[in-house]
Design a protein around this motif. Structure first.
Motif, PDB file in Angstrom:
ATOM      1  N   THR A 169     -32.957 -11.533  28.980  1.00 31.20           N
ATOM      2  CA  THR A 169     -33.100 -10.162  29.462  1.00 31.20           C
ATOM      3  C   THR A 169     -34.457  -9.625  29.010  1.00 31.20           C
ATOM      4  O   THR A 169     -35.104 -10.221  28.138  1.00 31.20           O
ATOM      5  CB  THR A 169     -31.983  -9.263  28.912  1.00 31.20           C
ATOM      6  OG1 THR A 169     -32.253  -8.987  27.521  1.00 31.20           O
ATOM      7  CG2 THR A 169     -30.615  -9.933  29.024  1.00 31.20           C
ATOM      8  N   PRO A 170     -34.905  -8.508  29.562  1.00 26.47           N
ATOM      9  CA  PRO A 170     -36.173  -7.924  29.085  1.00 26.47           C
ATOM     10  C   PRO A 170     -36.131  -7.543  27.615  1.00 26.47           C
ATOM     11  O   PRO A 170     -37.176  -7.484  26.963  1.00 26.47           O
ATOM     12  CB  PRO A 170     -36.331  -6.679  29.976  1.00 26.47           C
ATOM     13  CG  PRO A 170     -35.565  -6.993  31.217  1.00 26.47           C
ATOM     14  CD  PRO A 170     -34.394  -7.815  30.765  1.00 26.47           C
ATOM     15  N   ALA A 171     -34.942  -7.278  27.077  1.00 29.07           N
ATOM     16  CA  ALA A 171     -34.829  -6.825  25.683  1.00 29.07           C
ATOM     17  C   ALA A 171     -34.621  -7.967  24.690  1.00 29.07           C
ATOM     18  O   ALA A 171     -35.131  -7.919  23.574  1.00 29.07           O
ATOM     19  CB  ALA A 171     -33.685  -5.821  25.544  1.00 29.07           C
ATOM     20  N   TYR A 172     -33.893  -8.997  25.080  1.00 29.00           N
ATOM     21  CA  TYR A 172     -33.586 -10.071  24.139  1.00 29.00           C
ATOM     22  C   TYR A 172     -33.072 -11.292  24.893  1.00 29.00           C
ATOM     23  O   TYR A 172     -32.810 -11.241  26.098  1.00 29.00           O
ATOM     24  CB  TYR A 172     -32.553  -9.614  23.099  1.00 29.00           C
ATOM     25  CG  TYR A 172     -31.130  -9.530  23.630  1.00 29.00           C
ATOM     26  CD1 TYR A 172     -30.216 -10.557  23.387  1.00 29.00           C
ATOM     27  CD2 TYR A 172     -30.693  -8.427  24.367  1.00 29.00           C
ATOM     28  CE1 TYR A 172     -28.920 -10.484  23.859  1.00 29.00           C
ATOM     29  CE2 TYR A 172     -29.400  -8.350  24.845  1.00 29.00           C
ATOM     30  CZ  TYR A 172     -28.514  -9.381  24.590  1.00 29.00           C
ATOM     31  OH  TYR A 172     -27.235  -9.312  25.066  1.00 29.00           O
ATOM     32  N   SER A 173     -32.921 -12.407  24.166  1.00 29.62           N
ATOM     33  CA  SER A 173     -32.355 -13.638  24.715  1.00 29.62           C
ATOM     34  C   SER A 173     -31.204 -14.088  23.828  1.00 29.62           C
ATOM     35  O   SER A 173     -31.172 -13.799  22.631  1.00 29.62           O
ATOM     36  CB  SER A 173     -33.418 -14.743  24.797  1.00 29.62           C
ATOM     37  OG  SER A 173     -34.466 -14.368  25.671  1.00 29.62           O
ATOM     38  N   ASP A 174     -30.272 -14.815  24.410  1.00 26.45           N
ATOM     39  CA  ASP A 174     -29.121 -15.314  23.646  1.00 26.45           C
ATOM     40  C   ASP A 174     -28.685 -16.652  24.229  1.00 26.45           C
ATOM     41  O   ASP A 174     -28.889 -16.924  25.429  1.00 26.45           O
ATOM     42  CB  ASP A 174     -27.966 -14.316  23.689  1.00 26.45           C
ATOM     43  CG  ASP A 174     -27.099 -14.391  22.437  1.00 26.45           C
ATOM     44  OD1 ASP A 174     -27.249 -15.356  21.666  1.00 26.45           O
ATOM     45  OD2 ASP A 174     -26.277 -13.480  22.226  1.00 26.45           O
ATOM     46  N   ARG A 175     -28.095 -17.487  23.394  1.00 25.64           N
ATOM     47  CA  ARG A 175     -27.596 -18.807  23.813  1.00 25.64           C
ATOM     48  C   ARG A 175     -26.170 -18.951  23.303  1.00 25.64           C
ATOM     49  O   ARG A 175     -25.916 -18.834  22.107  1.00 25.64           O
ATOM     50  CB  ARG A 175     -28.479 -19.925  23.264  1.00 25.64           C
ATOM     51  CG  ARG A 175     -28.147 -21.315  23.790  1.00 25.64           C
ATOM     52  CD  ARG A 175     -29.210 -22.311  23.307  1.00 25.64           C
ATOM     53  NE  ARG A 175     -29.048 -23.605  23.910  1.00 25.64           N
ATOM     54  CZ  ARG A 175     -28.325 -24.615  23.395  1.00 25.64           C
ATOM     55  NH1 ARG A 175     -27.701 -24.425  22.228  1.00 25.64           N
ATOM     56  NH2 ARG A 175     -28.228 -25.768  24.013  1.00 25.64           N
ATOM     57  N   ILE A 176     -25.251 -19.185  24.215  1.00 22.56           N
ATOM     58  CA  ILE A 176     -23.835 -19.248  23.877  1.00 22.56           C
ATOM     59  C   ILE A 176     -23.308 -20.622  24.236  1.00 22.56           C
ATOM     60  O   ILE A 176     -23.432 -21.071  25.383  1.00 22.56           O
ATOM     61  CB  ILE A 176     -23.059 -18.147  24.628  1.00 22.56           C
ATOM     62  CG1 ILE A 176     -23.618 -16.773  24.250  1.00 22.56           C
ATOM     63  CG2 ILE A 176     -21.567 -18.223  24.318  1.00 22.56           C
ATOM     64  CD1 ILE A 176     -23.068 -15.628  25.068  1.00 22.56           C
ATOM     65  N   VAL A 177     -22.701 -21.292  23.274  1.00 23.35           N
ATOM     66  CA  VAL A 177     -22.235 -22.671  23.445  1.00 23.35           C
ATOM     67  C   VAL A 177     -20.720 -22.726  23.344  1.00 23.35           C
ATOM     68  O   VAL A 177     -20.129 -22.160  22.418  1.00 23.35           O
ATOM     69  CB  VAL A 177     -22.868 -23.602  22.387  1.00 23.35           C
ATOM     70  CG1 VAL A 177     -22.359 -25.026  22.568  1.00 23.35           C
ATOM     71  CG2 VAL A 177     -24.388 -23.552  22.481  1.00 23.35           C
ATOM     72  N   MET A 178     -20.080 -23.402  24.299  1.00 29.43           N
ATOM     73  CA  MET A 178     -18.635 -23.642  24.273  1.00 29.43           C
ATOM     74  C   MET A 178     -18.409 -25.151  24.261  1.00 29.43           C
ATOM     75  O   MET A 178     -18.917 -25.870  25.133  1.00 29.43           O
ATOM     76  CB  MET A 178     -17.958 -23.029  25.505  1.00 29.43           C
ATOM     77  CG  MET A 178     -18.182 -21.549  25.667  1.00 29.43           C
ATOM     78  SD  MET A 178     -17.423 -20.936  27.189  1.00 29.43           S
ATOM     79  CE  MET A 178     -18.022 -19.256  27.212  1.00 29.43           C
ATOM     80  N   ASN A 179     -17.658 -25.610  23.306  1.00 34.09           N
ATOM     81  CA  ASN A 179     -17.387 -27.040  23.177  1.00 34.09           C
ATOM     82  C   ASN A 179     -16.031 -27.403  23.781  1.00 34.09           C
ATOM     83  O   ASN A 179     -15.179 -26.542  24.022  1.00 34.09           O
ATOM     84  CB  ASN A 179     -17.420 -27.448  21.704  1.00 34.09           C
ATOM     85  CG  ASN A 179     -18.804 -27.284  21.095  1.00 34.09           C
ATOM     86  OD1 ASN A 179     -19.796 -27.746  21.663  1.00 34.09           O
ATOM     87  ND2 ASN A 179     -18.878 -26.614  19.952  1.00 34.09           N
ATOM     88  N   ASP A 180     -15.849 -28.692  24.037  1.00 32.26           N
ATOM     89  CA  ASP A 180     -14.570 -29.256  24.487  1.00 32.26           C
ATOM     90  C   ASP A 180     -14.092 -28.639  25.803  1.00 32.26           C
ATOM     91  O   ASP A 180     -12.936 -28.230  25.940  1.00 32.26           O
ATOM     92  CB  ASP A 180     -13.502 -29.087  23.400  1.00 32.26           C
ATOM     93  CG  ASP A 180     -13.891 -29.750  22.094  1.00 32.26           C
ATOM     94  OD1 ASP A 180     -14.564 -30.793  22.150  1.00 32.26           O
ATOM     95  OD2 ASP A 180     -13.557 -29.215  21.022  1.00 32.26           O
ATOM     96  N   ILE A 181     -14.985 -28.549  26.768  1.00 31.36           N
ATOM     97  CA  ILE A 181     -14.629 -28.056  28.094  1.00 31.36           C
ATOM     98  C   ILE A 181     -14.219 -29.247  28.960  1.00 31.36           C
ATOM     99  O   ILE A 181     -15.023 -30.175  29.166  1.00 31.36           O
ATOM    100  CB  ILE A 181     -15.815 -27.309  28.745  1.00 31.36           C
ATOM    101  CG1 ILE A 181     -16.273 -26.161  27.853  1.00 31.36           C
ATOM    102  CG2 ILE A 181     -15.422 -26.809  30.127  1.00 31.36           C
ATOM    103  CD1 ILE A 181     -15.228 -25.119  27.587  1.00 31.36           C
TER     104      ILE A 181
END
Length: 503
Positions: free
Chosen positions: A129-141
């Motif tokens: 986003t213009p304000a920040y970045s994030d990385r979200i990880v989900m395991n065992d899908i």
């Protein structure tokens, strides 16, 4: 502290159901009432910046699954309105990905994936986003080989019968906030009250530098008025006085200074030429320096109207002792200015706590009505603890310097909690999440993105804006701190919210 809690709820859509929690989304990311035979999954993940609530049909080899990824900025609990999302399905060093450059509607992104091989994968969402970045990880899908395999694996789970459905779109349109249940050091507290005072180091009293008539710089000069450093507040004029006439004294001091300066410059040349001795030159130099200082002191801040009284700092007028148009002698108090950058808090405590007061760990107070602050967190300090009481003051006084702006007026009362002794580890939540019913307390726990539960809790110690939970919650669970009563009302409405609206 970064915390990630993953809640998995696996639901099966039926052709007749329109109120199933695992609701599908239309092509624009809206909640659709169209039936869907493919089993669906939903996950909720919290990071320290973002909440992701994502729903998608079970991942089956060769079939496209469209994601309905709801992104919420935790600070303020608002939908992500701008930015891009990339979703990746990764196994080992291989994978597939898809990106969307903007939300289909505020907060909702709709990327799609078509798996090529069955197995257990890692699902990664990258938000920019213009304000920040994030990385979200989900395991065992899981990725299933066939529809039958997906139905067999996912068909046995049902939703929590006590769950309250509350859509993200509802939460985004109101004042809503959540917070994690944290394990913290909790202290025993002494609830009492305190009185706000101005810290002695935070104000200055200005006195009359000369004798004369007082004139305010503006027609109205009142207590509480804001002032800027260097602002002229008053003028002292001695015009017309036969004695202590400042103008006449300045003229005389100027004449003495100019005469002493001339004599000093002449003697200096003679001394450098070794015509006069050093002792004679030093006497002339001393006389010159005294005359110079006297003249500069008298003329400093002097204008045609008289001697000016200026504000020594940015702040407010605490009190006014001088009278506009009145007479003041040199040294008389005229006005007191305070910066209000820090304040003095006098806490009054019963003598029965005298032993506990020898081991004060922290002080919680209200810098403005309804808002708690911590002395330690704001960089304040305890100045002194009283040792005795008197007949007209039967309480012990504890003085603390508060290192922040206080909106309460001087002399007003505030609620205070004194933390004493050694702290114990316990679960803590903001007091704003508590709901009271005839002395019993409960909170709203967020089970997943749009699923909530009302939970009875047992309270322990209160530490400012936080309260200890002895029973009813576990560390890492997420509670609603703003908007809890709206979620409660949704549970009392007797029906689940409709999912047929589009974004």
């Amino acid at each position: 502290m970064r915390y990630i809690i993953v809640m998995l709820s696996m639901l099966v859509f039926s052709c007749q159901s329109t109120e199933d929690h695992g609701h599908p989304h239309d092509e624009d990311g809206g909640h659709s009432i169209a039936s869907e035979e493919k089993p669906a999954l939903d996950y909720t993940v919290w990071t320290d910046q973002t909440e992701l609530f994502v729903e998608f049909p079970a991942l089956i080899v060769g079939e496209t699954s469209r994601f309905a990824a709801h992104f919420t900025v935790l600070n303020g609990h608002q939908p992500v309105r701008e930015g891009s999302v990339t979703v990746s399905l990764i196994k080992g060093d291989k994978g597939i990905r898809h990106s969307v450059d903007a939300p289909s509607s505020p907060g909702i992104f709709g990327p799609s994936l078509q798996p090529k091989e069955a197995g257990v994968y890692q699902l990664v969402f990258e938000l920019k986003t213009p304000a920040y970045s994030d990385r979200i990880v989900m395991n065992d899908i899981p990725v299933f080989a066939t529809m039958e395999e997906a139905e067999k694996a996912l068909g046995g789970e049902g939703e929590n019968g006590n769950a309250i459905n509350f859509l993200k779109e509802q939460a985004w349109k109101m004042e809503f906030q959540t917070a994690p249940v944290l394990k913290k050091e909790v202290f025993q507290t002494i609830p009492t009250s305190g009185i706000w005072k101005v810290a002695p180091s935070d104000y200055q009293m200005l006195v009359a530098p000369a004798t004369g008539r007082v004139s305010f710089s503006s027609g109205v000069l009142t207590e509480g008025s804001a002032v800027k450093k260097g602002q002229v507040l008053m003028t002292i004029s001695s015009a017309g006085l036969t004695s202590n006439n400042l103008s006449a004294e300045i003229q005389k001091a100027k004449a003495d200074y100019e005469q002493a300066k001339s004599e000093y410059e002449r003697k200096k040349e003679l001394y450098e030429s070794k015509i006069v001795p050093k002792s004679e030159f030093e006497q002339v130099e001393q006389k010159y320096l005294v005359a110079k200082t006297n003249y500069e002191t008298l003329s400093s801040g002097y204008s045609a109207g008289g001697k000016q009284i200026t504000a020594p700092m940015d702040g407010f007028i605490k009190s006014i002792q001088g009278v506009n148009g009145g007479f003041a002698n040199q040294g008389d108090a005229l006005i007191t200015v305070t910066s209000h950058k820090s304040s003095l808090l006098e806490v009054r405590v019963s003598p029965k706590y005298i032993t506990e007061l020898q081991n004060i760990q922290n002080i919680w107070y209200q810098s403005k009505q309804g808002t708690w602050s911590s002395l330690n967190e704001k960089g304040g300090k305890i100045l002194s603890v009283g040792k005795e009481v008197e007949a007209d003051q039967p309480l012990i006084s504890v003085y603390a310097e508060v290192n922040e702006g206080v909106e309460m007026p001087e002399g007003s009362f505030t609620e205070v909690q004194l933390a004493v002794g050694s702290g114990d580890e316990g679960l803590a939540v903001p007091t704003g999440c508590l709901m009271e019913d005839y002395g019993n307390y409960s909170v709203i726990v967020q089970l997943s993105g749009e699923s909530f539960e009302r939970r009875n809790v047992t309270l322990g110690k209160r530490n400012g804006s936080e309260v200890e939970i002895i029973k009813g919650l576990s560390v890492g669970e997420v509670v609603v701190t703003k908007g809890a009563y709206q979620v409660k009302m949704a549970s009392m409405s007797g029906q689940a919210p409709a999912h047929g609206h589009a974004h």
